[in-house]
Design a protein around this motif. Structure first.
Motif, PDB file in Angstrom:
ATOM      1  N   ALA A 135      29.777  24.589  14.612  1.00 57.24           N
ATOM      2  CA  ALA A 135      29.586  23.734  15.780  1.00 57.24           C
ATOM      3  C   ALA A 135      30.811  22.858  16.014  1.00 57.24           C
ATOM      4  CB  ALA A 135      28.336  22.875  15.598  1.00 57.24           C
ATOM      5  N   GLY A 139      33.280  22.920  19.283  1.00 58.13           N
ATOM      6  CA  GLY A 139      33.625  21.723  20.038  1.00 58.13           C
ATOM      7  C   GLY A 139      35.119  21.540  20.161  1.00 58.13           C
ATOM      8  N   ILE A 156      29.033  22.459  21.289  1.00 62.19           N
ATOM      9  CA  ILE A 156      28.391  22.029  20.039  1.00 62.19           C
ATOM     10  C   ILE A 156      26.896  22.309  20.087  1.00 62.19           C
ATOM     11  CG2 ILE A 156      27.791  20.005  18.653  1.00 62.19           C
ATOM     12  CD1 ILE A 156      30.524  18.817  19.487  1.00 62.19           C
ATOM     13  N   GLY A 157      26.256  21.856  21.165  1.00 60.16           N
ATOM     14  CA  GLY A 157      24.811  22.004  21.270  1.00 60.16           C
ATOM     15  C   GLY A 157      24.355  23.446  21.256  1.00 60.16           C
ATOM     16  N   CYS A 160      24.264  24.669  17.648  1.00 64.97           N
ATOM     17  CA  CYS A 160      23.184  24.040  16.886  1.00 64.97           C
ATOM     18  C   CYS A 160      21.814  24.582  17.295  1.00 64.97           C
ATOM     19  CB  CYS A 160      23.216  22.527  17.086  1.00 64.97           C
ATOM     20  SG  CYS A 160      24.704  21.716  16.474  1.00 64.97           S
ATOM     21  N   ILE A 167      19.151  17.974  16.817  1.00 66.59           N
ATOM     22  CA  ILE A 167      20.327  17.145  17.072  1.00 66.59           C
ATOM     23  C   ILE A 167      19.844  15.715  17.296  1.00 66.59           C
ATOM     24  CG2 ILE A 167      22.278  16.722  18.617  1.00 66.59           C
ATOM     25  CD1 ILE A 167      22.101  19.707  19.410  1.00 66.59           C
ATOM     26  N   GLY A 172      26.823  10.732  18.323  1.00 69.82           N
ATOM     27  CA  GLY A 172      27.785  11.796  18.557  1.00 69.82           C
ATOM     28  C   GLY A 172      29.187  11.301  18.305  1.00 69.82           C
ATOM     29  N   ASN A 188      26.645  15.416  21.461  1.00 68.93           N
ATOM     30  CA  ASN A 188      26.547  16.698  20.769  1.00 68.93           C
ATOM     31  C   ASN A 188      25.683  17.713  21.510  1.00 68.93           C
ATOM     32  OD1 ASN A 188      28.253  16.182  18.591  1.00 68.93           O
ATOM     33  ND2 ASN A 188      26.647  15.068  17.505  1.00 68.93           N
ATOM     34  N   GLU A 189      25.337  17.389  22.743  1.00 71.58           N
ATOM     35  CA  GLU A 189      24.624  18.315  23.600  1.00 71.58           C
ATOM     36  C   GLU A 189      24.853  17.874  25.039  1.00 71.58           C
ATOM     37  OE1 GLU A 189      20.482  20.749  23.247  1.00 71.58           O
ATOM     38  OE2 GLU A 189      20.357  18.589  22.911  1.00 71.58           O
ATOM     39  N   PRO A 208      29.545  16.933  15.186  1.00 71.37           N
ATOM     40  CA  PRO A 208      28.170  17.406  15.221  1.00 71.37           C
ATOM     41  C   PRO A 208      27.357  16.924  14.020  1.00 71.37           C
ATOM     42  CG  PRO A 208      29.668  19.196  14.690  1.00 71.37           C
ATOM     43  CD  PRO A 208      30.515  18.028  15.074  1.00 71.37           C
ATOM     44  N   LEU A 210      23.457  17.783  12.398  1.00 69.75           N
ATOM     45  CA  LEU A 210      22.393  18.778  12.507  1.00 69.75           C
ATOM     46  C   LEU A 210      21.214  18.395  11.623  1.00 69.75           C
ATOM     47  CD1 LEU A 210      25.118  20.233  13.276  1.00 69.75           C
ATOM     48  CD2 LEU A 210      24.053  22.333  12.461  1.00 69.75           C
ATOM     49  N   HIS A 237      26.653  17.106   8.515  1.00 68.03           N
ATOM     50  CA  HIS A 237      27.551  16.374   9.411  1.00 68.03           C
ATOM     51  C   HIS A 237      28.967  16.895   9.187  1.00 68.03           C
ATOM     52  CE1 HIS A 237      29.517  12.155  10.273  1.00 68.03           C
ATOM     53  NE2 HIS A 237      29.595  12.939  11.332  1.00 68.03           N
TER      54      HIS A 237
END
Length: 255
Positions: A135, A139, A156-157, A160, A167, A172, A188-189, A208, A210, A237
């Protein structure tokens, strides 16, 4: 306001980022069964001393926190997502550890994070850590001139969510430079093609986070700092400080 850094400033930020990279490498090498989180904090602190650098984490006191942060690393274990305070806890076989670390050198800040497993990894944890790294890579790949913040967030999203992970909402990445946290925020999304355009000289901390159980729910621990998953599932992370340049993204905290 977003500050665009000069090429010279980006080179100076790279020097700070290399201190961060050395510290995270040293912490990863020192981590093992029976090693305490406080001992890992001291490993990172010694790298700062040797480099003549200081910590942007130590003493940091944002409005949400009841007390200043008391260490130079954030050490988050298993169900802790981010912002874990190092304690005397001694690592156990199979622990999933996330270490977030920053350094200030010459007036510039670098910030990066890694996740790893101590001892024998569980397959689910290894997949979680690997996905966090993928991820982050996605990004960074989207962090190019002409794209927008939403393109980074979407990249990123997508990684994930495709893997079935949660998330944590509201946390973020961020701009970085003279201070650890600057504009703009980097979710992150998000939706591609939306948000601030990326320009040469922007420097971002892309990170990111998770949640292994697939939900987005978390809570703050009694220490007021550590964020933990509500369902008790493990978290990972990953983070790098990245400069946006006309020749492509430049990772300033590369290890």
């Amino acid at each position: 306001m977003v500050e665009l850094k000069t090429d010279t400033s980006i080179d100076e930020m790279y020097a700070a980022g290399q201190v961060v990279g050395r510290a995270l490498t040293a912490v990863r090498e020192a981590a093992g069964v029976g090693v305490s989180l406080l001992e890992l904090d001291e490993v990172a602190h010694q790298v700062l001393r040797d480099a003549g650098a200081t910590s942007p984490f130590l003493g940091y006191h944002p409005s949400f926190a009841p007390t200043p942060f008391p260490a130079v690393v954030c050490a988050s274990v298993n169900e802790a997502i981010v912002h874990g305070i190092p304690t005397g806890y001694r690592l156990r076989d199979g622990d999933l550890v996330s270490i977030d670390f920053g350094a200030e050198l010459g007036g510039w800040v670098g910030d990066s994070a890694i996740s790893f497993i101590v001892g024998e990894p569980r397959a689910a944890d290894a997949r979680l850590v690997e996905t966090a790294e993928r991820a982050l890579a996605a990004g960074i790949e989207a962090a190019v001139v002409g794209n927008r913040i939403g393109d980074i967030a979407h990249a990123i999203g997508t990684v994930c969510r495709a893997a079935g992970y949660g998330i944590p909402d509201g946390f973020g990445g961020h701009g970085i430079g003279r201070r650890m946290h600057e504009d703009p925020g980097v979710p992150n999304e998000g939706r591609p093609g939306r948000g601030m355009p990326l320009r040469h000289g922007m420097v971002l901390a892309i990170e990111p986070m998770l949640i292994g159980g697939g939900t987005d729910d978390y809570h703050a621990a009694p220490d007021g700092w550590t964020l933990r998953t509500n369902d008790g599932s493990r978290a990972a992370h990953a983070e790098h400080t990245v400069a946006i340049t006309d020749s492509g993204p430049r990772i300033l905290t590369a290890r």
